[in-house]
Write an enzyme that holds these catalytic residues in place. Sequence first.
Site, PDB file in Angstrom:
ATOM      1  CB  ALA A  72      -0.946  -0.006   1.199  1.00 37.68           C
ATOM      2  CB  THR A  73       4.246   2.103   1.265  1.00 41.16           C
ATOM      3  OG1 THR A  73       3.963   1.839   2.645  1.00 41.16           O
ATOM      4  CG2 THR A  73       5.206   3.271   1.150  1.00 41.16           C
ATOM      5  CG  ASN A 155      -2.964   3.229  10.325  1.00 46.60           C
ATOM      6  OD1 ASN A 155      -3.586   4.163   9.819  1.00 46.60           O
ATOM      7  ND2 ASN A 155      -1.730   3.355  10.753  1.00 46.60           N
ATOM      8  CD  GLN A 183      -4.975  -1.305   9.039  1.00 51.53           C
ATOM      9  OE1 GLN A 183      -5.615  -2.246   9.495  1.00 51.53           O
ATOM     10  NE2 GLN A 183      -3.672  -1.194   9.210  1.00 51.53           N
ATOM     11  CB  SER A 203      -1.483  -3.504   2.273  1.00 52.60           C
ATOM     12  OG  SER A 203      -0.403  -4.192   2.863  1.00 52.60           O
ATOM     13  CG  HIS A 205       1.460  -6.761   5.321  1.00 49.48           C
ATOM     14  ND1 HIS A 205       1.548  -6.334   6.623  1.00 49.48           N
ATOM     15  CD2 HIS A 205       1.784  -5.699   4.560  1.00 49.48           C
ATOM     16  CE1 HIS A 205       1.933  -5.054   6.645  1.00 49.48           C
ATOM     17  NE2 HIS A 205       2.079  -4.652   5.394  1.00 49.48           N
ATOM     18  CB  THR A 243      10.143 -10.057 -12.630  1.00 46.49           C
ATOM     19  OG1 THR A 243      11.110  -9.808 -13.646  1.00 46.49           O
ATOM     20  CG2 THR A 243       9.677 -11.491 -12.683  1.00 46.49           C
ATOM     21  CB  CYS A 330      10.741   6.115  21.241  1.00 49.08           C
ATOM     22  SG  CYS A 330      11.787   6.948  22.412  1.00 49.08           S
TER      23      CYS A 330
HETATM   24  N1  PMP Z   1      -1.882   2.449   4.784  1.00 50.37           N
HETATM   25  C1  PMP Z   1      -2.361   2.009   5.961  1.00 50.37           C
HETATM   26  C2  PMP Z   1      -3.649   2.559   6.477  1.00 50.37           C
HETATM   27  C3  PMP Z   1      -1.657   1.053   6.672  1.00 50.37           C
HETATM   28  O1  PMP Z   1      -2.114   0.633   7.846  1.00 50.37           O
HETATM   29  C4  PMP Z   1      -0.446   0.564   6.140  1.00 50.37           C
HETATM   30  C5  PMP Z   1       0.345  -0.501   6.869  1.00 50.37           C
HETATM   31  N2  PMP Z   1       1.172  -0.068   7.885  1.00 50.37           N
HETATM   32  C6  PMP Z   1       0.013   1.069   4.925  1.00 50.37           C
HETATM   33  C7  PMP Z   1      -0.736   1.995   4.267  1.00 50.37           C
HETATM   34  C8  PMP Z   1       1.304   0.600   4.310  1.00 50.37           C
HETATM   35  O2  PMP Z   1       1.103  -0.681   3.742  1.00 50.37           O
HETATM   36  P1  PMP Z   1       2.325  -1.557   3.247  1.00 50.37           P
HETATM   37  O3  PMP Z   1       2.912  -2.163   4.470  1.00 50.37           O
HETATM   38  O4  PMP Z   1       1.673  -2.575   2.346  1.00 50.37           O
HETATM   39  O5  PMP Z   1       3.247  -0.674   2.501  1.00 50.37           O
END
Ligand code: PMP
Length: 401
Positions: A72-73, A155, A183, A203, A205, A243, A330
Amino acid sequence: MNRIVYLDGHATTPLADEAADAMAPYWTARAGNAQSPHARGQAVAAAIELAREEVARLIGAQPQEIVFTSGATEANNLAILGVAEAARRSGSGRNKVIASAIEHKSVLAALEELANRGFEVALAPVTTDGVVDLAALEALVDERTLLVSLMGANNEVGTIQPLAQAARLVHAKGAMIHSDLAQLAGKSPVDVAALDLDYASLSAHKLYGPMGVGALFVSGLADLKPRPLVFGGGQERGLRPGTLPAPLLVGFGAASAVATRDMAEVSQRQQVLATELLAGLAARQVRLHQNAIDAPRLPGSLSLRFPSVDADEVVGRLASTICLSTGSACSAGQITVSHVLKAMSMSDGQARSVIRVYIDRYTTLDDIHFAAGEIATAVMGVSGCHWVSDPVGCAHEVHTH
Ligand code: PMP
């Protein structure tokens, strides 16, 4: 062995068995590159297209609207920077990008980058319940606005955002809407077509798929296709070359299929367990305040404030048995409180008393009973203590997940 209960599913969720099983042969016996014209390559390409259909079905999209990314990033960056760059090149007079104040750092940092590139950026405030203030958002959206980014669910506090209303007001001004669904997707029903979203990030995971893979939904109806961030061999219609990681994509597809199938039943169980955890704490006379209690929320997500208790201290005491996170982090010896809790008008002291819980699909009733006892003991042990100003007391990295 020490018993560990994992209640930090907002950070990541465990891989579903179905996803692990589906992925396994694509590392070994079925390994191949989807671009190879031979039998193995073509079988991998077919498996990837099946995964694309499963991911699309989860969010009500068409398979050709799914662009696979590393997570998602990357999807957030591709949507925000890519659409801004496409607009700039098209000579569009629209150069303003808006996000809510409680977005993930990958959205907020992309907006900062846009500001450095000369775009106008603005943040829409949220209510004390952690929901975007639609009237304030509407006031910010004008005829210069290109894009609004509003997450599906937060999140840290689990609040579900009013995407349908936001999409309507954004489109009424001729702008486009992106949603970070990291989320929400797989945890609560979402239909990008019914919501009329232009772009959406996913995302794997966060929905019991593997780490390192995600997707950007680009609506077939969107006025602009994002300009790519990287250039290469033309995969993903040139929007995201490289790829394709077949095992990860097969796992993402399998996890999406399980989520589509089981979501209603899982949500119900999560609600029951969340209620049970609260009852277990109440039975032990633990004083707490539930944040965002009046907002629509993700099933299984709890944001709990223990008045006058240092949450980092509690989470630290529990670290070897109960996996939880707090609303502070922190950095460089300084405690910084979460931008989400601050945006909800909490004081620093209140924000430092907040613990975030996510009860996932695999959490059991027995886990919850054990966790309630452990959390109660830790909160009681810490309450009455003074704030920990020593950096050692804030070693729990949390709020950026
Ligand atoms: N957006 C939200 C709302 C998330 O909770 C997260 C995960 N920390 C991310 C983006 C980033 O996702 P990813 O770990 O797949 O880059």
